[in-house]
Each structure stands twice: as C-alpha cells, then as structure tokens.
Design an enzyme around this catalytic site. Structure first.
Site, PDB file in Angstrom:
ATOM      1  N   GLU A  56       0.919  -1.297   0.134  1.00 28.93           N
ATOM      2  CA  GLU A  56       0.137  -0.162  -0.041  1.00 28.93           C
ATOM      3  C   GLU A  56       0.843   1.150   0.004  1.00 28.93           C
ATOM      4  O   GLU A  56       0.460   2.286  -0.595  1.00 28.93           O
ATOM      5  CB  GLU A  56      -1.012   0.229   1.018  1.00 28.93           C
ATOM      6  CG  GLU A  56      -2.123  -0.888   0.883  1.00 28.93           C
ATOM      7  CD  GLU A  56      -1.928  -2.273   1.483  1.00 28.93           C
ATOM      8  OE1 GLU A  56      -0.704  -2.555   1.703  1.00 28.93           O
ATOM      9  OE2 GLU A  56      -2.858  -3.272   1.228  1.00 28.93           O
ATOM     10  N   HIS A 125     -11.738  -4.881   9.494  1.00 29.43           N
ATOM     11  CA  HIS A 125     -12.240  -4.649   8.354  1.00 29.43           C
ATOM     12  C   HIS A 125     -13.646  -4.030   8.415  1.00 29.43           C
ATOM     13  O   HIS A 125     -14.477  -4.156   7.182  1.00 29.43           O
ATOM     14  CB  HIS A 125     -12.273  -6.007   7.535  1.00 29.43           C
ATOM     15  CG  HIS A 125     -10.935  -6.827   7.463  1.00 29.43           C
ATOM     16  ND1 HIS A 125     -10.308  -7.345   8.387  1.00 29.43           N
ATOM     17  CD2 HIS A 125      -9.967  -6.572   6.486  1.00 29.43           C
ATOM     18  CE1 HIS A 125      -9.175  -7.728   8.157  1.00 29.43           C
ATOM     19  NE2 HIS A 125      -9.107  -7.409   6.865  1.00 29.43           N
TER      20      HIS A 125
END
Lengths: 330, 343
Positions: A56, A125
């Site tokens: 990322e 999440h």
C-alpha cells in the site's frame, strides 16, 4: 435519460468513461487485471490497468509521484483500513506536496476504497476512518450514498486536481438506483437534500442515508416531517445547506456509522454550534456507533451500530425533550 | 547544466565547478546560523561530502530526466540550474524563495527543471520517484528518473515496496543509495543487516533480482560510470538498478533541535559528538571529495592553480550574492498562507 444501475456498476462506469475521455487516467491495485480476460485490461491495456503486489505504501506513493508528473491515477485499495498501512502517503504526503512547493505542483490522485462493512468482518475490516482525513487540508473526501452519486462523485474525483479519498460503502454495493446517462459529474462540496421535511433535520452519510430515509418514512406515518441531508463530500463540507435546514426545522440529529469522536457528526455538530445555535430549539443529538471496536458476532455488531430504530428514538426524543429509553444509543 | 555527453576534460571541469558550487552553498548555509542567528528556522540538512556523488550521478542525465532526492536536497537543484538566490531565499523563509516560503530547506521543488518536489519523511519519496518513472513509462516520454535517498531510508518499507514494483514493471529509474554512513545519529553498523554481515548495502538489490553495485562516492568519475550504466539500462527499458554510493557526511545530520528562543547551529559530527570517534571523522576528512578532485585536476588534467581558484571564486561570489539576495527579500505576506491548499 437515466437507467437503473447497481452502486458498484455506477462506480465502474465512471472509471471506464473517464479513462476513455482522458488517456492520463490510469487504474491499478491488488487483485485486479489478473488475466487477459479482464474487461478493463482488454479495453485499456496493461499500461493503464495494472496489478500490484500487497504494497500500500508504494501503491499510494507511486500514484502521488505519477500524479506530480502528469498522470491521474486511481488506486484501488479495496478496504479503507488498508490505507492505514499507507497513512503517511495519504495524510502527510499527497495533501502537503502542493502547498510545500508554493503551488508549483498538483497531485490529482484518487484513493478508492470500500468501508463500513457490517457483515461479520470484525474489528479490522469494518471501520469508518474518514474523520481523520476530513481534517487534513489539501485532501478531499467523498462518501456516495446512491448509485447516481457514486457515479457523479467518482467522475468529479478523477477530474479534480487534488488528492481525493473516495470511500464507497460496502453495504450499498448491490443497491440499485437511477443513474443519469452520459457525462454526469457532481461538484464536490454540494450537499443533497435526499428528502424534504419541516420538523427535524437528519444529516447522514453513505449507508446511514439509507437508514435515515427508512426512519423518515416511518416517522412520516406518525406525522413527523423529517428532512434528510447527505453532504456527499465531507471535505469540502457544505455546512450552509445544513444551517439552512436547521433554520427551517429547528432540530438536528446527526447520524454516523463511525464511533462518536471519530465521526463526521462531531465535526458537523461543532459547525452548527457556532453557525446555527440560534435556530436550534433543542440540543443536537448524535447517533453514532458505540465507542467500541466493531465486534464479530451478529447480535454484538448490530448492538454497537446505529440503526433505524435508534434514529427513530432519537428523533422522538429531540422533538419531545424526553430522554431516549435505551441508554446505549448515546 | 547537466550534460548529455559529459566527456573529457571539459566534463571534469564541469563536475568540479558544480561540486564547488554545492560546497560553497552548504557552507554559507552553515555559516548563516552563526552570522545571521535566527534567520534559518526549523531543521536544515547539508550535503557536504555528497558533492561527488550528486554531480557524478547527474552528469549522466539527459535534459528532461526527473530528479527526486530526499529532504537533504540543496545540491540537486543547484546542479539543475535553479538560481541559488531562490534556493537560499527559501531556506531563509522569504517571499522570493523557490517555494515562496511555504516549504523551506527540506521541501525544495522546481518542477520546471524536472525537480518535482521532496518529502521530509524518510524513504517516502522513493515511492514518489518510482511514480515519476511510471509516468515516463505510461506516457512514453523517454525520460528516466534519478531517485536519491540515504542509507537510513533503505530500511523503510517504502524502499522495499517501491523497488519491487519498479522491478516488476521494469520502470525507467536509477536508485542511488547515498550511504553517508549515518542515519540521523545512528551509525549504519548498528542498524543495517548487510553492513553488520560485512556486505555492501547494494546487496539489497539481490532481493529484487536487479543489478546492484557499490561505488566510491567520493569520486565523481566512478559515480558517473556506475550510474551511467544503470541509466543506460533504464533507458533501454530493462528496468531499475541500485547504485550504492559510499561517502561520508562531513557535517552533522542537521542543526541542533532547539526550542525558541534558544539559538541553534550545527553541532560537531555524530562521529565525535555521539561516538567519540574523532579518528574516523579525520580519516574521512582526508577523503573530502572536493579536496581529492581538486588535486587530481591539477595533477592529472593539468588545470592551472589559478583556474581552479577562479572556479572557486566565482562560486563564492554566486553564493555571497544569494545570501545578500535572501537577506534582502521580504517575508511572505501572512495573508498568503491560505493559498495553494487546493489546486
């Protein structure tokens, strides 16, 4: 003309159309464009549609460098929490570089991710992390609640010359709605009144707009007229439309899926305390997630998140001045 | 003015001239802390000791290639032709600064000269440079990118993630790992696995199956050769290389971090101030790239002592003018602070 489209398809349509319009738009991320059969890869080729490793920091940082030198990258980050791995790039690089250069460079990049997944994804999440990002000058944050907004805001995000965090809500992915045909761009910083009303104003984003509209529908049967406002972008934030509504209704409930102190609601409450206090007939109420991580098991998860019932209770409480029966909705 | 064909004595003289310009600039910045106390705020990092590495690398550059270093960034735009006046005015926080006083020493940017900007967060600009190489590849501009970063940055995740992606995508970029042997205050021997194992830091290239070499970063010609080879590979579409350029930072990491109103200036180098190792520092002072290259030009190339002095005098005059310009430049109008947040 308009046609019915799924929220997810509306986002894809905007990306496809913008990539057709502008050869400088590129699109990459993990687990995409993996085979020659991928439709985006087929259409735009492997220079402009790329698969990345699980990196990322590099995905976002490379997009920033590419944006500084003439491309308009869209980074598919999948889940907003994955941005946390690359928060330096999103918070302390992308929105700072133009300013530090004295306006010499621009960073037109879109960081795209889903958020708020309330389907058993547990603590890491399922989160709503836009609060931090909406407080970063130089960054813009879009939170579409309908397929039409999803398309129009994505087109605007890609065309914007600034870094944009585009957060689509997982629970809206399959929702269908009318989407205008052809070029459709929604300007940032313009709230949408999703339902007009005169007794009370509900401000909500993304999935909470849907829940607020459902609550408004039920409250209408009790004779309570609810106005539902969706800011659509929380940075820039259209405070004026909310102030105007409060001027009319005198009551305000802020609905937000994030925990109280990391919600957009808490920022809006501050703005209304300063700009709309004299119009309020009762204190502002914030209906947010409880201050816990998101739990895994379904009844636990439901318990901590805002829902239609909690919104209805809050509206009744604000209008009557009676306390909410459940102490847990605070 | 970097040269496409930097060859022969003319090139050596060009290299020396650029090296001297960087050194004179950095020394003037260092002196400003004493001669003009309070004029430079925040944290300033100097590139003295890096001159041969910077100039050697940039001697292989084509005129539109992109240059992206770290926050220790004064030297690169000096070579690219950015007026020293504007660089010094930026270091001084003035209106005529390169970034109008919005960036300062750590954040120089001159995109018109293919110098898009720098990050003050260690290692993060490696990703930005890699992105500039992606632009060059997608837009087929023929440019390559020179990415400079320190030994400390080579332990950042951004380094490993970016070099991997550059290798996967065969991006046109040269990674120049400037091993000045100290990451801030910590010696490389305390924090780098390759170094501790007795290997060069360029061994990291093996992790990505790309070429990795270590070169004497005090010799501009050797740096030029190594970086030139890596640049050729990048231009040929064969992907990235890692060049470890090994030299020694001759000043401390930065000026002392103090809280106003306490004054700040450059302390002793960490080798002495932290580790009490004066011998190490003195050993490297003998390998000062400017001193070495100067005597080589006189000895081997036959450059007259007067010509060398002429180069030095011109550089000194340029720097003195830059300091006067920066001191005379007004501060930015505070009302400007709201500009440039959004494009």
């Amino acid at each position: 003309m308009a046609r019915e489209m799924m929220y997810a398809d509306a986002i894809a349509a905007a990306i496809t159309e913008e990539m057709q319009r502008d050869p400088n738009v590129i699109f990459y991320g993990q687990n995409m464009g993996m085979t020659e059969r991928d439709p985006m890869l087929k259409k735009f080729g492997k220079d402009r549609v790329r698969i990345t490793p699980i990196s990322e920091t590099a995905e976002t940082g490379i997009a920033i460098g590419a944006a500084m030198t003439g491309l308009r990258p869209i980074v598919e980050l999948w889940m907003s929490e994955f941005m946390l791995v690359a928060f330096d790039q999103i918070i302390n690089e992308a929105p700072r570089l133009r300013y530090m250069s004295g306006g010499q460079v621009k960073v037109p990049v879109v960081f795209k991710a889903g958020f708020g997944f309330a389907a058993g994804w547990a603590g890491q999440h399922s989160n709503c992390i836009y609060h931090t990002m909406m407080g970063i000058p130089g960054l813009k944050v879009a939170l579409p609640s309908t397929p039409a907004d999803a398309k129009g805001l994505m087109a605007a995000a890609i065309r914007d010359d600034n870094p944009v965090v585009y957060l689509h809500h997982y629970m809206l992915t399959l929702d269908k709605g009318e989407v205008p045909d052809g070029e459709y761009v929604i300007p940032f910083g313009v709230a949408d009144i999703k339902r007009s009303g005169s007794d009370i104003t509900l401000v909500a984003t993304a999935w909470m707009v849907k829940k607020s509209l459902a609550a408004a529908e039920r409250l209408a049967k009790e004779g309570i007229s609810v106005e539902v406002i969706d800011p659509r972008t929380v940075a820039p934030l259209d405070v004026q439309t909310i102030v105007n509504s409060v001027k009319k209704t005198g009551h305000l409930v802020l609905v937000d899926q994030a925990p109280r102190h990391s919600s957009a609601a808490v920022i809006i409450a501050g703005e209304i305390a300063e700009q709309g206090f004299k119009h309020l007939k009762a204190p502002v109420r914030m209906i947010t997630a409880m201050d816990t991580p998101v739990p895994f098991s379904e009844p636990l998860e439901n318990f901590v998140l805002p829902d239609e019932h909690k919104i209805i209770q809050a509206v009744r409480s604000v209008l009557t001045g009676q306390p909410v029966s459940s102490a847990l909705t605070a | 003015m970097p040269k496409k064909e930097c060859v022969g004595n003319e090139c050596l003289i060009w290299m020396f001239t650029q090296m001297v310009r960087i050194r004179e600039f950095e020394e003037a910045v260092k002196r400003a802390f004493i001669e003009h106390p309070g004029v430079i705020r925040g944290h300033t990092h100097l590139g003295d000791g890096a001159e041969a590495s910077i100039v050697g690398a940039l001697s292989t550059r084509n005129s539109t290639d992109v240059v992206m270093p770290s926050y220790r960034c004064h030297g690169y735009p000096i070579v690219l032709g950015t007026p020293m006046r504007n660089i010094m005015a930026e270091v001084f926080g003035r209106k005529d600064g390169l970034c109008k006083g919005f960036g300062g020493s750590m954040h120089l940017a001159d995109p018109a000269r293919y110098f898009p900007g720098t990050s003050g967060i260690i290692g993060q600009s490696i990703a930005h440079a890699t992105g500039a190489a992606l632009s060059a590849q997608v837009k087929k501009t023929g440019q390559i990118v020179y990415c400079f970063f320190g030994d400390g940055a080579s332990k950042q995740g951004a380094f490993f993630e970016s070099v991997n992606m550059a290798a996967v995508w065969k991006l046109p970029i040269v990674y120049v790992l400037e091993n000045n042997q100290y990451q801030a205050y910590t010696h490389v021997g305390l924090e780098d696995a390759n170094c501790i194992a007795g290997d060069p830091l360029s061994k990291k290239a093996e992790a990505f199956s790309i070429p990795g070499v270590t070169v004497d970063g005090t010799d501009p010609v050797k740096v030029s050769e190594a970086v030139g080879k890596a640049a050729e590979r990048a231009r040929a579409g064969e992907g990235p290389s890692l060049v470890e350029s090994k030299f020694y930072r001759l000043s401390a990491h930065g000026n002392v971090i103090t809280v106003p109103p306490l004054p700040t200036q450059f302390p002793e180098h960490e080798a002495i101030a932290v580790y009490g190792n004066k011998a190490e520092f003195q050993e490297w002072q003998k390998k000062d790239p400017i001193v070495q290259f100067r005597s080589r030009l006189v000895r081997e190339v036959g450059l007259a002592e007067d010509d060398v002095k002429g180069i030095e005098q011109v550089a000194r005059a340029e720097v003195a003018d830059a300091v006067q310009f920066a001191l005379a430049s007004p501060y930015p109008d505070p009302q400007q602070a709201g500009n440039y947040v959004y494009a």
